[in-house]
Design a protein around this motif. Structure first.
Motif, PDB file in Angstrom:
ATOM      1  N   PRO A 146       0.795  -1.234   0.000  1.00  0.00           N
ATOM      2  CA  PRO A 146       0.000   0.000   0.000  1.00  0.00           C
ATOM      3  C   PRO A 146       0.822   1.275   0.000  1.00  0.00           C
ATOM      4  CG  PRO A 146      -0.064  -1.064   2.160  1.00  0.00           C
ATOM      5  CD  PRO A 146       0.584  -2.031   1.225  1.00  0.00           C
ATOM      6  N   ASP A 147       2.069   1.204   0.460  1.00  0.00           N
ATOM      7  CA  ASP A 147       2.905   2.406   0.535  1.00  0.00           C
ATOM      8  C   ASP A 147       3.847   2.541  -0.669  1.00  0.00           C
ATOM      9  OD1 ASP A 147       1.791   2.979   3.043  1.00  0.00           O
ATOM     10  OD2 ASP A 147       3.238   1.685   4.052  1.00  0.00           O
ATOM     11  N   VAL A 148       3.717   1.645  -1.653  1.00  0.00           N
ATOM     12  CA  VAL A 148       4.591   1.675  -2.828  1.00  0.00           C
ATOM     13  C   VAL A 148       3.741   1.917  -4.066  1.00  0.00           C
ATOM     14  CG1 VAL A 148       6.290   0.430  -4.209  1.00  0.00           C
ATOM     15  CG2 VAL A 148       6.163   0.035  -1.740  1.00  0.00           C
ATOM     16  N   PRO A 149       3.770   3.126  -4.634  1.00  0.00           N
ATOM     17  CA  PRO A 149       2.996   3.375  -5.862  1.00  0.00           C
ATOM     18  C   PRO A 149       3.611   2.603  -7.024  1.00  0.00           C
ATOM     19  CG  PRO A 149       4.366   5.268  -5.328  1.00  0.00           C
ATOM     20  CD  PRO A 149       4.494   4.326  -4.176  1.00  0.00           C
ATOM     21  N   LEU A 150       2.789   1.844  -7.748  1.00  0.00           N
ATOM     22  CA  LEU A 150       3.278   0.982  -8.815  1.00  0.00           C
ATOM     23  C   LEU A 150       2.765   1.445 -10.172  1.00  0.00           C
ATOM     24  CD1 LEU A 150       2.732  -2.537  -7.194  1.00  0.00           C
ATOM     25  CD2 LEU A 150       4.833  -1.186  -7.253  1.00  0.00           C
ATOM     26  N   ALA A 151       3.502   1.083 -11.197  1.00  0.00           N
ATOM     27  CA  ALA A 151       3.104   1.355 -12.576  1.00  0.00           C
ATOM     28  C   ALA A 151       3.349   0.108 -13.403  1.00  0.00           C
ATOM     29  CB  ALA A 151       3.888   2.531 -13.149  1.00  0.00           C
ATOM     30  N   MET A 152       2.670   0.027 -14.562  1.00  0.00           N
ATOM     31  CA  MET A 152       2.925  -1.021 -15.523  1.00  0.00           C
ATOM     32  C   MET A 152       3.929  -0.522 -16.554  1.00  0.00           C
ATOM     33  SD  MET A 152      -0.843  -2.534 -16.406  1.00  0.00           S
ATOM     34  CE  MET A 152      -1.885  -3.263 -15.146  1.00  0.00           C
ATOM     35  N   GLY A 153       4.694  -1.451 -17.080  1.00  0.00           N
ATOM     36  CA  GLY A 153       5.647  -1.040 -18.096  1.00  0.00           C
ATOM     37  C   GLY A 153       5.917  -2.146 -19.083  1.00  0.00           C
ATOM     38  N   PRO A 154       6.618  -1.841 -20.161  1.00  0.00           N
ATOM     39  CA  PRO A 154       7.082  -0.484 -20.511  1.00  0.00           C
ATOM     40  C   PRO A 154       6.012   0.368 -21.169  1.00  0.00           C
ATOM     41  CG  PRO A 154       7.818  -2.049 -22.161  1.00  0.00           C
ATOM     42  CD  PRO A 154       7.120  -2.863 -21.106  1.00  0.00           C
ATOM     43  N   ASP A 155       4.881  -0.274 -21.540  1.00  0.00           N
ATOM     44  CA  ASP A 155       3.788   0.431 -22.205  1.00  0.00           C
ATOM     45  C   ASP A 155       2.521  -0.354 -21.957  1.00  0.00           C
ATOM     46  OD1 ASP A 155       3.926  -1.796 -23.964  1.00  0.00           O
ATOM     47  OD2 ASP A 155       5.412  -0.745 -25.176  1.00  0.00           O
ATOM     48  N   ASP A 156       1.567  -0.264 -22.873  1.00  0.00           N
ATOM     49  CA  ASP A 156       0.286  -0.936 -22.685  1.00  0.00           C
ATOM     50  C   ASP A 156       0.396  -2.459 -22.705  1.00  0.00           C
ATOM     51  OD1 ASP A 156      -1.881   0.426 -21.975  1.00  0.00           O
ATOM     52  OD2 ASP A 156      -2.832   0.516 -23.938  1.00  0.00           O
ATOM     53  N   SER A 157       1.534  -2.991 -23.200  1.00  0.00           N
ATOM     54  CA  SER A 157       1.706  -4.443 -23.204  1.00  0.00           C
ATOM     55  C   SER A 157       1.911  -4.977 -21.800  1.00  0.00           C
ATOM     56  CB  SER A 157       2.903  -4.838 -24.080  1.00  0.00           C
ATOM     57  OG  SER A 157       4.109  -4.311 -23.535  1.00  0.00           O
ATOM     58  N   ALA A 158       2.342  -4.108 -20.890  1.00  0.00           N
ATOM     59  CA  ALA A 158       2.449  -4.441 -19.466  1.00  0.00           C
ATOM     60  C   ALA A 158       3.244  -5.710 -19.233  1.00  0.00           C
ATOM     61  CB  ALA A 158       1.065  -4.542 -18.845  1.00  0.00           C
ATOM     62  N   GLU A 159       4.517  -5.696 -19.632  1.00  0.00           N
ATOM     63  CA  GLU A 159       5.379  -6.854 -19.419  1.00  0.00           C
ATOM     64  C   GLU A 159       5.781  -7.003 -17.960  1.00  0.00           C
ATOM     65  OE1 GLU A 159       8.808  -6.725 -21.872  1.00  0.00           O
ATOM     66  OE2 GLU A 159       7.694  -6.605 -23.740  1.00  0.00           O
ATOM     67  N   PHE A 160       5.770  -5.898 -17.217  1.00  0.00           N
ATOM     68  CA  PHE A 160       6.235  -5.939 -15.833  1.00  0.00           C
ATOM     69  C   PHE A 160       5.593  -4.829 -15.023  1.00  0.00           C
ATOM     70  CE2 PHE A 160       9.485  -3.928 -18.589  1.00  0.00           C
ATOM     71  CZ  PHE A 160       9.391  -2.623 -18.148  1.00  0.00           C
ATOM     72  N   LEU A 161       5.781  -4.902 -13.711  1.00  0.00           N
ATOM     73  CA  LEU A 161       5.375  -3.841 -12.793  1.00  0.00           C
ATOM     74  C   LEU A 161       6.625  -3.228 -12.191  1.00  0.00           C
ATOM     75  CD1 LEU A 161       2.545  -5.681 -10.790  1.00  0.00           C
ATOM     76  CD2 LEU A 161       2.347  -4.445 -12.953  1.00  0.00           C
ATOM     77  N   TYR A 162       6.554  -1.954 -11.810  1.00  0.00           N
ATOM     78  CA  TYR A 162       7.711  -1.314 -11.177  1.00  0.00           C
ATOM     79  C   TYR A 162       7.264  -0.162 -10.286  1.00  0.00           C
ATOM     80  CZ  TYR A 162       7.322   2.297 -14.849  1.00  0.00           C
ATOM     81  OH  TYR A 162       6.884   3.298 -15.677  1.00  0.00           O
ATOM     82  N   GLU A 163       8.173   0.255  -9.411  1.00  0.00           N
ATOM     83  CA  GLU A 163       7.898   1.346  -8.485  1.00  0.00           C
ATOM     84  C   GLU A 163       7.969   2.673  -9.206  1.00  0.00           C
ATOM     85  OE1 GLU A 163       9.449   3.088  -4.158  1.00  0.00           O
ATOM     86  OE2 GLU A 163      10.740   1.749  -5.324  1.00  0.00           O
ATOM     87  N   LYS A 164       6.957   3.500  -9.021  1.00  0.00           N
ATOM     88  CA  LYS A 164       6.924   4.819  -9.663  1.00  0.00           C
ATOM     89  C   LYS A 164       7.891   5.784  -8.979  1.00  0.00           C
ATOM     90  CE  LYS A 164       2.834   6.462 -10.670  1.00  0.00           C
ATOM     91  NZ  LYS A 164       1.406   6.836 -10.543  1.00  0.00           N
ATOM     92  N   GLY A 165       8.490   6.660  -9.781  1.00  0.00           N
ATOM     93  CA  GLY A 165       9.284   7.759  -9.255  1.00  0.00           C
ATOM     94  C   GLY A 165      10.668   7.407  -8.770  1.00  0.00           C
ATOM     95  N   VAL A 166      11.099   6.138  -8.968  1.00  0.00           N
ATOM     96  CA  VAL A 166      12.364   5.677  -8.396  1.00  0.00           C
ATOM     97  C   VAL A 166      13.141   4.862  -9.428  1.00  0.00           C
ATOM     98  CG1 VAL A 166      13.352   4.056  -6.712  1.00  0.00           C
ATOM     99  CG2 VAL A 166      11.616   5.685  -5.994  1.00  0.00           C
ATOM    100  N   VAL A 167      14.464   5.034  -9.455  1.00  0.00           N
ATOM    101  CA  VAL A 167      15.341   4.175 -10.244  1.00  0.00           C
ATOM    102  C   VAL A 167      16.401   3.583  -9.314  1.00  0.00           C
ATOM    103  CG1 VAL A 167      14.984   5.414 -12.406  1.00  0.00           C
ATOM    104  CG2 VAL A 167      16.881   6.081 -10.892  1.00  0.00           C
ATOM    105  N   LEU A 168      17.062   2.532  -9.799  1.00  0.00           N
ATOM    106  CA  LEU A 168      18.128   1.869  -9.053  1.00  0.00           C
ATOM    107  C   LEU A 168      19.466   2.114  -9.721  1.00  0.00           C
ATOM    108  CD1 LEU A 168      16.510  -1.652  -8.424  1.00  0.00           C
ATOM    109  CD2 LEU A 168      16.326   0.427  -7.032  1.00  0.00           C
ATOM    110  N   ALA A 169      20.525   2.181  -8.914  1.00  0.00           N
ATOM    111  CA  ALA A 169      21.892   2.298  -9.416  1.00  0.00           C
ATOM    112  C   ALA A 169      22.826   1.619  -8.425  1.00  0.00           C
ATOM    113  CB  ALA A 169      22.292   3.764  -9.596  1.00  0.00           C
ATOM    114  N   ARG A 170      23.988   1.205  -8.913  1.00  0.00           N
ATOM    115  CA  ARG A 170      25.002   0.668  -8.000  1.00  0.00           C
ATOM    116  C   ARG A 170      25.547   1.804  -7.142  1.00  0.00           C
ATOM    117  NH1 ARG A 170      25.952  -1.622 -12.934  1.00  0.00           N
ATOM    118  NH2 ARG A 170      25.822  -3.907 -13.083  1.00  0.00           N
TER     119      ARG A 170
END
Length: 479
Positions: free
Chosen positions: A18-42
């Motif tokens: 409930p505390d993690v806003p999610l989006a579908m990606g990469p487009d309408d095909s919706a291959e995956f879900l991911y966290e909105k507003g955030v990216v990962l890096a080493r």
């Protein structure tokens, strides 16, 4: 367009986070879900490069303030990954996140110069499918034998092959099923809701453990409830949780993993990079589900099996339909899937055998196979109406169906083909006194002469001796 079931699963997983806003990606095909507003890096220099590049991009082209881009996590995790906030997660809808897409575009040129990926979405890793198994479980009578049936083999704690199942936790009365008497691990945190109804995904890990134990009774099985919440976890956390799971009891012979995600790339998951590097240095064999999207798109971590540096340490597994002759309608496929095993309508222990427990279906079945196959598959049969489908319908068509589980269930998915193969490798190790699971995998595949047809290709088929094929019913031609 993403199928209705994917949208239903989005809602289910969003409720579990409930505390993690999610989006579908990469487009309408919706291959995956991911966290909105955030990216990962080493962590370290690469995280700084990402922050500086994205900050410059957004202040120049998007009109955001310089302090809008910032570390979302004060410390990196065990996997050496940090979360960087690049936009307001409240902006946009589930169909995508322009801030994250812009951040990825901003780093493309820098990544080209660096020679490797610097940034990634924070994907949702889930029990292998459009975020769910191939279908929902169906009660099986206690008079019916498990399928695969229990092999004739004696459990010996001194020679037992160590198998770690990273999944949902064990049901509290799992040990009432004799095949799981030697199983250990974490219990499911909460089996039922406030009305006493089994929650979705509950029993998934127990079902998998039962399959391993049936195919290879001489195994020491440990189940970890890493995917306890709706069968889903963020990529940022997943690498850490895998480290934790393997180190609690020592690295196992075989790690059976029935979860993953697509990410639109061919070089793996950034959040798993450290774990996969460590796996290469160990003797553990990762047996991973190929996913249930009926897609050739790489599904990670199973698709690491197709990368030369990981080919020795990872085996990806697709699912055969109930007769074992062809691929199941839902199974992912392609050259990155290295073996297939029965994965449709298998029979194993879902709950313990102490008290019958009710379950209410979450998804409605379809009038036709949602993947276009011409046999009576798990998309259509047995028929039931689900809660999530009714919630999405403009006009409800009926009350969701309820069933009662009292031990055994039929269930389908690459989630379950995977422990079948893990069990076959463990059984080979016992029979041939082979102590190296990677050598056993190679020997098993080399000695197999059986094939199945998957999307026109002939692929290696691993069918355990105690598995019984179930006749497949073709669709009747239109009148």
């Amino acid at each position: 367009m993403a199928p209705q079931r994917f949208h239903e699963q989005f809602e289910q997983i969003q409720r579990s986070m409930p505390d993690v806003p999610l989006a579908m990606g990469p487009d309408d095909s919706a291959e995956f879900l991911y966290e909105k507003g955030v990216v990962l890096a080493r962590d370290g220099e690469e995280a700084r490069v990402v922050e500086d590049t994205v900050r410059q991009h957004f202040t120049t082209f998007a009109g955001l303030t310089a302090d809008h881009v910032r570390r979302a996590s004060p410390e990196t995790n065990r996997s050496g990954i940090t979360r960087i906030q690049v936009g307001d997660p409240g902006q946009g809808d589930r169909s995508g996140d322009p801030a994250v897409a812009g951040a990825l575009r901003a780093l493309r040129a820098t990544e080209g110069r660096a020679g490797r990926r610097l940034v990634s979405r924070n994907h949702v890793v889930s029990i292998a499918v459009n975020a769910c198994p191939g279908d929902e479980p169906v009660p099986a009578p206690l008079t019916q034998q498990p399928n695969p049936a229990a092999a004739e083999c004696t459990y010996d704690p001194d020679t037992a092959v160590g198998v770690l199942v990273v999944d949902t936790g064990l049901m509290r009365d799992y040990s009432s099923y004799p095949l799981l008497a030697h199983t250990d691990g974490d219990l499911q945190v909460k089996e039922c809701d406030d009305d006493g109804i089994l929650q979705q995904y509950v029993g998934h890990g127990t079902f998998i453990a039962g399959l391993v134990a049936a195919v290879a009774p001489n195994t020491g099985i440990t189940v970890r409830n890493t995917l306890n919440d709706a069968g889903a976890i963020l990529e940022y956390e997943f690498g850490d949780k895998l480290f934790e799971a393997v180190e609690r009891g020592g690295w196992p012979d075989i790690l059976s993993l029935s979860a993953g995600t697509s990410n639109g790339r061919t070089d793996g998951l950034l959040g798993l990079a450290a774990f996969m590097e460590e796996l290469r240095t160990r003797r553990t064999l990762l047996v991973a589900a190929a996913g249930n999207n009926a897609s050739a798109t790489p599904f990670w971590p199973a698709a690491y099996a197709d990368l030369p540096e990981y080919a020795d340490s990872v085996l990806s597994v697709g699912a055969l339909r109930a007769d074992g002759e062809f691929g199941a309608c839902f199974s992912n496929h392609g050259p990155w899937v290295k073996a297939y095993a029965p994965g449709e309508r298998l029979t194993s222990s879902l709950t313990g055998f102490d008290v019958p427990v009710p379950y209410v279906y979450q998804h409605s079945t379809y009038d036709a196979c949602r993947f276009g196959f011409a046999y009576v598959c798990t998309c259509q049969s047995p028929r039931h109406t689900g809660v999530l489908s009714e919630e999405r319908a403009a006009a409800p068509t009926g009350k969701p169906d309820q069933v009662m589980f009292e031990g055994f269930a039929h269930w389908s998915g690459t989630s379950f083909a995977t422990p079948v193969v893990a069990g076959m490798i463990a059984s080979h190790m016992t029979a041939h006194k082979e102590t190296d699971p990677r050598v056993a995998r190679t020997q098993l595949l080399a000695s197999s002469t059986e094939y199945a047809e998957v999307r026109g290709a002939h692929v290696p088929a691993l069918r355990p001796p105690t598995w019984s094929p179930v006749p497949v019913v073709p669709l009747s031609p239109p009148a």
